[in-house]
Design a protein around this motif. Structure first.
Motif, mmCIF file in Angstrom:
data_model
loop_
_atom_site.group_PDB
_atom_site.id
_atom_site.type_symbol
_atom_site.label_atom_id
_atom_site.label_comp_id
_atom_site.label_asym_id
_atom_site.label_seq_id
_atom_site.Cartn_x
_atom_site.Cartn_y
_atom_site.Cartn_z
ATOM 1 N N PHE A 1 0.823 -1.207 0.000
ATOM 2 C CA PHE A 1 0.000 0.000 0.000
ATOM 3 C C PHE A 1 0.859 1.260 0.000
ATOM 4 C CE2 PHE A 1 -3.376 -2.893 1.463
ATOM 5 C CZ PHE A 1 -4.342 -2.545 0.532
ATOM 6 N N LEU A 2 2.039 1.195 0.585
ATOM 7 C CA LEU A 2 2.968 2.319 0.482
ATOM 8 C C LEU A 2 3.387 2.534 -0.966
ATOM 9 C CD1 LEU A 2 5.286 1.751 3.579
ATOM 10 C CD2 LEU A 2 3.434 3.412 3.327
ATOM 11 N N GLY A 3 3.476 1.438 -1.704
ATOM 12 C CA GLY A 3 3.794 1.527 -3.127
ATOM 13 C C GLY A 3 2.734 2.300 -3.898
ATOM 14 N N PHE A 4 1.460 2.146 -3.496
ATOM 15 C CA PHE A 4 0.396 2.939 -4.127
ATOM 16 C C PHE A 4 0.631 4.427 -3.895
ATOM 17 C CE2 PHE A 4 -2.602 -0.808 -4.054
ATOM 18 C CZ PHE A 4 -2.770 -0.852 -5.426
ATOM 19 N N GLY A 5 1.010 4.773 -2.679
ATOM 20 C CA GLY A 5 1.281 6.180 -2.373
ATOM 21 C C GLY A 5 2.433 6.717 -3.201
ATOM 22 N N PHE A 6 3.498 5.940 -3.320
ATOM 23 C CA PHE A 6 4.635 6.360 -4.135
ATOM 24 C C PHE A 6 4.231 6.508 -5.591
ATOM 25 C CE2 PHE A 6 8.080 5.116 -7.004
ATOM 26 C CZ PHE A 6 8.980 6.135 -6.734
ATOM 27 N N LEU A 7 3.451 5.555 -6.105
ATOM 28 C CA LEU A 7 3.008 5.603 -7.494
ATOM 29 C C LEU A 7 2.161 6.848 -7.755
ATOM 30 C CD1 LEU A 7 3.537 3.563 -9.755
ATOM 31 C CD2 LEU A 7 1.315 2.579 -9.285
ATOM 32 N N MET A 8 1.261 7.166 -6.827
ATOM 33 C CA MET A 8 0.410 8.356 -6.987
ATOM 34 C C MET A 8 1.246 9.639 -6.931
ATOM 35 S SD MET A 8 -2.459 9.719 -7.515
ATOM 36 C CE MET A 8 -3.830 8.687 -7.160
ATOM 37 N N ALA A 9 2.175 9.708 -5.990
ATOM 38 C CA ALA A 9 3.025 10.898 -5.877
ATOM 39 C C ALA A 9 3.881 11.066 -7.131
ATOM 40 C CB ALA A 9 3.901 10.801 -4.630
ATOM 41 N N HIS A 10 4.397 9.990 -7.653
ATOM 42 C CA HIS A 10 5.231 10.056 -8.853
ATOM 43 C C HIS A 10 4.404 10.521 -10.047
ATOM 44 C CE1 HIS A 10 7.953 8.672 -12.058
ATOM 45 N NE2 HIS A 10 8.897 8.815 -11.132
ATOM 46 N N TYR A 11 3.186 9.987 -10.173
ATOM 47 C CA TYR A 11 2.321 10.412 -11.282
ATOM 48 C C TYR A 11 1.999 11.903 -11.177
ATOM 49 C CZ TYR A 11 -1.787 11.270 -14.075
ATOM 50 O OH TYR A 11 -2.663 11.815 -14.968
ATOM 51 N N LEU A 12 1.641 12.358 -9.984
ATOM 52 C CA LEU A 12 1.306 13.779 -9.828
ATOM 53 C C LEU A 12 2.507 14.672 -10.121
ATOM 54 C CD1 LEU A 12 -0.967 13.596 -6.656
ATOM 55 C CD2 LEU A 12 -1.664 13.947 -9.049
ATOM 56 N N PHE A 13 3.693 14.244 -9.727
ATOM 57 C CA PHE A 13 4.909 14.995 -10.006
ATOM 58 C C PHE A 13 5.150 15.076 -11.517
ATOM 59 C CE2 PHE A 13 9.565 15.002 -10.628
ATOM 60 C CZ PHE A 13 9.852 16.246 -10.069
ATOM 61 N N MET A 14 5.040 13.942 -12.204
ATOM 62 C CA MET A 14 5.251 13.932 -13.648
ATOM 63 C C MET A 14 4.168 14.747 -14.372
ATOM 64 S SD MET A 14 8.042 12.375 -14.117
ATOM 65 C CE MET A 14 8.091 11.998 -15.850
ATOM 66 N N LYS A 15 2.948 14.662 -13.893
ATOM 67 C CA LYS A 15 1.867 15.430 -14.507
ATOM 68 C C LYS A 15 2.131 16.923 -14.353
ATOM 69 C CE LYS A 15 -3.102 16.083 -14.386
ATOM 70 N NZ LYS A 15 -4.367 15.717 -13.796
ATOM 71 N N PHE A 16 2.582 17.344 -13.187
ATOM 72 C CA PHE A 16 2.914 18.747 -12.958
ATOM 73 C C PHE A 16 4.015 19.204 -13.914
ATOM 74 C CE2 PHE A 16 5.664 21.879 -10.876
ATOM 75 C CZ PHE A 16 4.764 22.922 -10.747
ATOM 76 N N ILE A 17 5.025 18.399 -14.085
ATOM 77 C CA ILE A 17 6.139 18.775 -14.961
ATOM 78 C C ILE A 17 5.674 18.883 -16.409
ATOM 79 C CG2 ILE A 17 8.289 17.903 -15.974
ATOM 80 C CD1 ILE A 17 9.056 16.929 -13.209
ATOM 81 N N PHE A 18 4.885 17.910 -16.877
ATOM 82 C CA PHE A 18 4.453 17.936 -18.270
ATOM 83 C C PHE A 18 3.429 19.031 -18.546
ATOM 84 C CE2 PHE A 18 6.018 13.470 -18.513
ATOM 85 C CZ PHE A 18 6.927 13.696 -19.528
ATOM 86 N N GLU A 19 2.645 19.396 -17.547
ATOM 87 C CA GLU A 19 1.614 20.415 -17.777
ATOM 88 C C GLU A 19 2.102 21.828 -17.487
ATOM 89 O OE1 GLU A 19 -1.749 19.128 -15.508
ATOM 90 O OE2 GLU A 19 -2.400 17.751 -17.077
ATOM 91 N N ASN A 20 3.308 21.984 -16.982
ATOM 92 C CA ASN A 20 3.854 23.300 -16.690
ATOM 93 C C ASN A 20 4.442 23.875 -17.979
ATOM 94 O OD1 ASN A 20 4.781 25.572 -15.488
ATOM 95 N ND2 ASN A 20 6.071 24.533 -13.985
ATOM 96 N N ALA A 21 3.593 24.497 -18.787
ATOM 97 C CA ALA A 21 3.969 24.945 -20.135
ATOM 98 C C ALA A 21 4.971 26.099 -20.122
ATOM 99 C CB ALA A 21 2.728 25.345 -20.906
ATOM 100 N N GLU A 22 4.962 26.948 -19.094
ATOM 101 C CA GLU A 22 5.863 28.101 -19.077
ATOM 102 C C GLU A 22 7.326 27.665 -19.130
ATOM 103 O OE1 GLU A 22 3.722 27.796 -16.112
ATOM 104 O OE2 GLU A 22 2.133 28.567 -17.388
ATOM 105 N N GLU A 23 7.654 26.624 -18.413
ATOM 106 C CA GLU A 23 9.031 26.141 -18.396
ATOM 107 C C GLU A 23 9.417 25.518 -19.745
ATOM 108 O OE1 GLU A 23 11.308 26.522 -16.000
ATOM 109 O OE2 GLU A 23 9.821 27.707 -14.926
ATOM 110 N N TRP A 24 8.483 24.855 -20.379
ATOM 111 C CA TRP A 24 8.787 24.200 -21.645
ATOM 112 C C TRP A 24 8.950 25.212 -22.777
ATOM 113 C CZ3 TRP A 24 10.174 19.290 -21.808
ATOM 114 C CH2 TRP A 24 9.779 18.453 -20.767
ATOM 115 N N GLU A 25 8.225 26.337 -22.721
ATOM 116 C CA GLU A 25 8.299 27.321 -23.790
ATOM 117 C C GLU A 25 9.653 28.015 -23.841
ATOM 118 O OE1 GLU A 25 4.943 29.858 -23.224
ATOM 119 O OE2 GLU A 25 3.531 28.314 -23.855
#
Length: 150
Positions: free
Chosen positions: A34-58
Motif C-alpha cells: 500500500f505504500l507503493g500505491f502512495g509512491f506511485l500516486m506521488a510520482h504520477y502527480l509529479f510527472m503530470k505537474f512537470i508535463f503540464e507546466n507549459a511556461e518552463e517548456w516554452e
C-alpha cells in the motif's frame, strides 16, 4: 519409545511457528504494498505537474511534450497499480492459506513471484520456499487436507 514422539512434536511445533510467522510476514508485505500505491500516486502527480507546466517548456528550444506522452504515462501508471494490487491480494490470500495450511502450490507460486521484489520480497520468498519445501510441512498440509475431506 517416547523420544521419537517428542522429536516429532517438536518438529511440528517448529513448523507451526514458522508457518504462523510467514503468514504474518505475508500480511506485512501486503501492507507495504500500500505504500507503493502512495509512491506511485506521488510520482504520477509529479510527472503530470512537470508535463503540464507549459511556461518552463516554452523557454526551451524543443517546446512542450505531446499530450499523448502524458496519456501513455497514465496508462503505464494504471498498469503498475493493477499489478501492485494483484501482488497485494495474492500475498494476503497466501498469508491466509499459510495459516490454514491450504493450497500449498499457490503459496509456492506466490513465494516464487515475491522473489522478484527486491529486497523484502526476495527474503520473504526464499524463506517461504525453504519452509514450504520441508517434508514435515508437506506432511502437515496433507494432514490438514485429509482432515478437511472428512
Amino acid at each position: 519409545m517416547e523420544r521419537p514422539n517428542s522429536i516429532d512434536k517438536s518438529v511440528e511445533e517448529i513448523d507451526s511457528g514458522h508457518l504462523r510467522l510467514l503468514s504474518i510476514f505475508h500480511f506485512v508485505f501486503a501492507g507495504l504494498g500500500f505504500l507503493g500505491f502512495g509512491f506511485l500516486m506521488a510520482h504520477y502527480l509529479f510527472m503530470k505537474f512537470i508535463f503540464e507546466n507549459a511556461e518552463e517548456w516554452e523557454n526551451g528550444s524543443s517546446g512542450p511534450p505531446p499530450e499523448e506522452l502524458l496519456q501513455l504515462f497514465l496508462i503505464m501508471y494504471v498498469f503498475f497499480a493493477v499489478v501492485l494490487a494483484l501482488f497485494i491480494a495474492a500475498n494476503v490470500i497466501s498469508g491466509i492459506f499459510l495459516r490454514k495450511r491450504k493450497n500449498w502450490l499457490f503459496s509456492i507460486v506466490i513465494a516464487s513471484l515475491n522473489c522478484l521484489q527486491i529486497p523484502f520480497g526476495t527474503v520473504l520468498g526464499v524463506f517461504t520456499l525453504i519452509v514450504l519445501l520441508r517434508e514435515s510441512v508437506k506432511g502437515s498440509y496433507a494432514e490438514a487436507k485429509r482432515g478437511a475431506d472428512l
